[in-house]
Design a protein around this motif. Sequence first.
Motif, mmCIF file in Angstrom:
data_model
loop_
_atom_site.group_PDB
_atom_site.id
_atom_site.type_symbol
_atom_site.label_atom_id
_atom_site.label_comp_id
_atom_site.label_asym_id
_atom_site.label_seq_id
_atom_site.Cartn_x
_atom_site.Cartn_y
_atom_site.Cartn_z
ATOM 1 N N GLY A 1 19.193 -16.311 -14.415
ATOM 2 C CA GLY A 1 18.466 -15.843 -13.242
ATOM 3 C C GLY A 1 17.984 -17.032 -12.437
ATOM 4 N N ASN A 2 17.662 -16.804 -11.168
ATOM 5 C CA ASN A 2 17.103 -17.869 -10.347
ATOM 6 C C ASN A 2 15.678 -18.195 -10.756
ATOM 7 O OD1 ASN A 2 19.338 -17.752 -8.346
ATOM 8 N ND2 ASN A 2 17.822 -18.931 -7.202
ATOM 9 N N GLU A 3 14.994 -17.166 -11.264
ATOM 10 C CA GLU A 3 13.575 -17.330 -11.554
ATOM 11 C C GLU A 3 13.213 -16.669 -12.883
ATOM 12 O OE1 GLU A 3 12.596 -15.385 -7.761
ATOM 13 O OE2 GLU A 3 14.526 -16.370 -7.582
ATOM 14 N N ILE A 4 12.016 -16.992 -13.364
ATOM 15 C CA ILE A 4 11.497 -16.395 -14.594
ATOM 16 C C ILE A 4 10.132 -15.780 -14.284
ATOM 17 C CG2 ILE A 4 10.740 -16.852 -16.966
ATOM 18 C CD1 ILE A 4 12.457 -19.423 -16.890
ATOM 19 N N TYR B 1 22.967 -9.491 -8.137
ATOM 20 C CA TYR B 1 22.876 -8.496 -7.061
ATOM 21 C C TYR B 1 21.470 -8.369 -6.495
ATOM 22 C CZ TYR B 1 27.402 -7.558 -8.989
ATOM 23 O OH TYR B 1 28.675 -7.717 -9.432
ATOM 24 N N THR B 2 20.490 -8.529 -7.363
ATOM 25 C CA THR B 2 19.112 -8.355 -6.890
ATOM 26 C C THR B 2 18.750 -9.401 -5.842
ATOM 27 O OG1 THR B 2 18.457 -9.569 -8.854
ATOM 28 C CG2 THR B 2 18.211 -7.205 -8.928
ATOM 29 N N ILE B 3 19.118 -10.653 -6.086
ATOM 30 C CA ILE B 3 18.753 -11.702 -5.124
ATOM 31 C C ILE B 3 19.656 -11.629 -3.887
ATOM 32 C CG2 ILE B 3 20.150 -13.500 -6.235
ATOM 33 C CD1 ILE B 3 17.899 -15.490 -5.488
ATOM 34 N N MET B 4 20.910 -11.206 -4.090
ATOM 35 C CA MET B 4 21.822 -11.023 -2.958
ATOM 36 C C MET B 4 21.239 -9.969 -2.008
ATOM 37 S SD MET B 4 25.636 -9.452 -2.959
ATOM 38 C CE MET B 4 26.369 -10.395 -4.261
ATOM 39 N N PHE B 5 20.765 -8.882 -2.614
ATOM 40 C CA PHE B 5 20.155 -7.786 -1.861
ATOM 41 C C PHE B 5 18.907 -8.270 -1.117
ATOM 42 C CE2 PHE B 5 17.565 -3.856 -1.748
ATOM 43 C CZ PHE B 5 18.478 -2.985 -1.181
ATOM 44 N N ASP B 6 18.059 -9.024 -1.817
ATOM 45 C CA ASP B 6 16.826 -9.528 -1.190
ATOM 46 C C ASP B 6 17.117 -10.482 -0.040
ATOM 47 O OD1 ASP B 6 15.032 -8.103 -2.620
ATOM 48 O OD2 ASP B 6 14.333 -9.733 -3.896
ATOM 49 N N GLU B 7 18.169 -11.299 -0.206
ATOM 50 C CA GLU B 7 18.444 -12.297 0.829
ATOM 51 C C GLU B 7 19.247 -11.724 1.991
ATOM 52 O OE1 GLU B 7 19.867 -15.923 -0.958
ATOM 53 O OE2 GLU B 7 17.909 -16.260 -1.900
ATOM 54 N N GLY C 1 0.809 -1.215 0.000
ATOM 55 C CA GLY C 1 0.000 0.000 0.000
ATOM 56 C C GLY C 1 0.840 1.262 0.000
ATOM 57 N N ARG C 2 1.948 1.236 0.754
ATOM 58 C CA ARG C 2 2.788 2.435 0.872
ATOM 59 C C ARG C 2 3.733 2.613 -0.300
ATOM 60 N NH1 ARG C 2 4.525 3.908 6.737
ATOM 61 N NH2 ARG C 2 3.125 2.563 7.904
ATOM 62 N N TYR C 3 4.404 1.516 -0.690
ATOM 63 C CA TYR C 3 5.503 1.642 -1.656
ATOM 64 C C TYR C 3 5.217 0.968 -2.992
ATOM 65 C CZ TYR C 3 7.719 2.600 2.834
ATOM 66 O OH TYR C 3 7.999 3.093 4.062
ATOM 67 N N GLY C 4 4.212 0.065 -3.034
ATOM 68 C CA GLY C 4 3.822 -0.529 -4.307
ATOM 69 C C GLY C 4 4.373 -1.884 -4.697
ATOM 70 N N PRO C 5 5.444 -2.433 -4.050
ATOM 71 C CA PRO C 5 5.939 -3.727 -4.517
ATOM 72 C C PRO C 5 4.944 -4.850 -4.226
ATOM 73 C CG PRO C 5 7.098 -3.122 -2.518
ATOM 74 C CD PRO C 5 6.240 -1.941 -2.901
ATOM 75 N N LEU C 6 4.900 -5.855 -5.116
ATOM 76 C CA LEU C 6 3.940 -6.945 -4.956
ATOM 77 C C LEU C 6 4.522 -8.106 -4.165
ATOM 78 C CD1 LEU C 6 2.197 -6.868 -8.417
ATOM 79 C CD2 LEU C 6 1.284 -6.161 -6.217
ATOM 80 N N MET C 7 5.410 -7.853 -3.275
ATOM 81 C CA MET C 7 5.941 -8.658 -2.190
ATOM 82 C C MET C 7 7.136 -7.853 -1.710
ATOM 83 S SD MET C 7 7.416 -12.034 -4.226
ATOM 84 C CE MET C 7 6.497 -12.136 -5.746
ATOM 85 N N PRO C 8 7.557 -8.048 -0.480
ATOM 86 C CA PRO C 8 8.655 -7.205 -0.005
ATOM 87 C C PRO C 8 9.928 -7.517 -0.770
ATOM 88 C CG PRO C 8 7.542 -8.321 1.811
ATOM 89 C CD PRO C 8 7.058 -8.961 0.551
ATOM 90 N N GLY C 9 10.779 -6.527 -0.946
ATOM 91 C CA GLY C 9 12.071 -6.762 -1.587
ATOM 92 C C GLY C 9 12.073 -6.444 -3.066
ATOM 93 N N TRP C 10 13.254 -6.652 -3.671
ATOM 94 C CA TRP C 10 13.443 -6.272 -5.060
ATOM 95 C C TRP C 10 12.553 -7.068 -6.007
ATOM 96 C CZ3 TRP C 10 14.582 -8.508 -9.589
ATOM 97 C CH2 TRP C 10 14.842 -7.632 -10.650
ATOM 98 N N LEU C 11 12.357 -8.354 -5.701
ATOM 99 C CA LEU C 11 11.515 -9.182 -6.578
ATOM 100 C C LEU C 11 10.099 -8.606 -6.647
ATOM 101 C CD1 LEU C 11 11.363 -11.686 -8.388
ATOM 102 C CD2 LEU C 11 10.654 -12.991 -6.382
ATOM 103 N N GLY C 12 9.634 -8.077 -5.522
ATOM 104 C CA GLY C 12 8.309 -7.472 -5.478
ATOM 105 C C GLY C 12 8.228 -6.204 -6.313
ATOM 106 N N VAL C 13 9.338 -5.441 -6.340
ATOM 107 C CA VAL C 13 9.382 -4.231 -7.171
ATOM 108 C C VAL C 13 9.343 -4.626 -8.649
ATOM 109 C CG1 VAL C 13 10.779 -2.232 -7.826
ATOM 110 C CG2 VAL C 13 10.652 -2.928 -5.433
#
Length: 326
Positions: free
Chosen positions: A316-319, A275-281, A87-99
């Motif tokens: 990537g780890n995911e698609i 870097y994105t997954i490193m950051f998330d983890e 609601g506040r920031y918009g990502p569809l789950m917390p972290g970079w993957l959500g962004v």
Amino acid sequence: MDYLCCPQCRSSLDLPGNGLGLSCSSCGSAFPAEGGLVDFVDVRSLEEFALWQRAVYDGLITSARIPDHKRPEAVALYLDYCVDVAGRYGPLMPGWLGVKCRQVMDTLEPRPGELLLDVGCGTGTMLAMMEAVYGTRGVGVDFSRGAVESAIACRRGESEFFTADALQLPFRDGSFDIVTALSVLEHVSDPARMISEIGRVLKPGGRMLLHTASKKNRWTWHWWQRLTSFGRYGLGVDDRVGHDQGNFFEQEGLESMVRVAGLDRVRTYAVHTMYTIMFDEAFPGLLPRLLGTRLLDTINSLLDTADAFPSRMGYGNEILATAWKG
Ligand SMILES: [Zn+2]
């Protein structure tokens, strides 16, 4: 709930009126309801792989990681946290993957009041976040009875939940504006059939978002962890409950599977590279609270730029995959 139909023969369902569930007068199937939860899974028809997946996610396999829904207080806290962050920031789950998920979802142009189906909804976080961000109305199905019970107990907003098999959805053709399925495709015995079911229940002009595990897991943070730990300590191993590397996907194979299901404008994205997954983890969860939206956006776009080349090469780890029904 006029979108419901018999998953076996797709006829209309009757409500016996005794609160015991639904039944089909065409083929005689009965779908019991306990505690307000209708169960559409036909256990007799399930193969060994499906029974194993269901047992894992119902928490019946003690050697596997305990599913999240086994801790109801934690589910409620996490759900509130996700809805707050969305609601506040918009990502569809917390972290970079959500962004990233939000950026990709924006290309599907969800509108307020549109009907969204989340296949493999778990405890209902995606539906709650979609409602917070886009104002969609939600329907969730999951194979695990325990997960759906927990989704109903912790429900935020107006979503409806059912226990159902992703390979045999209890919905009429052309019922939904958007269908999402996050981390589900790698858990089903027949992924092509699951995508074709999604295509069937989408309205003309409807859109799909898939998230699944990638077979092209090199030059990623997990690959680096496995390399430097010589495979010890379980580092970098994508062994979430019910995972089997043999069921992971490559972008090309997934794209053609989606096209065969009759969907077009197919796009795939290799995500969570280095870097994105490193950051998330390394900084799960709390970060959005500590950093302002602008700083978070800046960090995210720096990470995105750093990962751009390997990601464009398909690593990537995911698609993430999107498609439209013509
Ligand atoms: Zn029937």
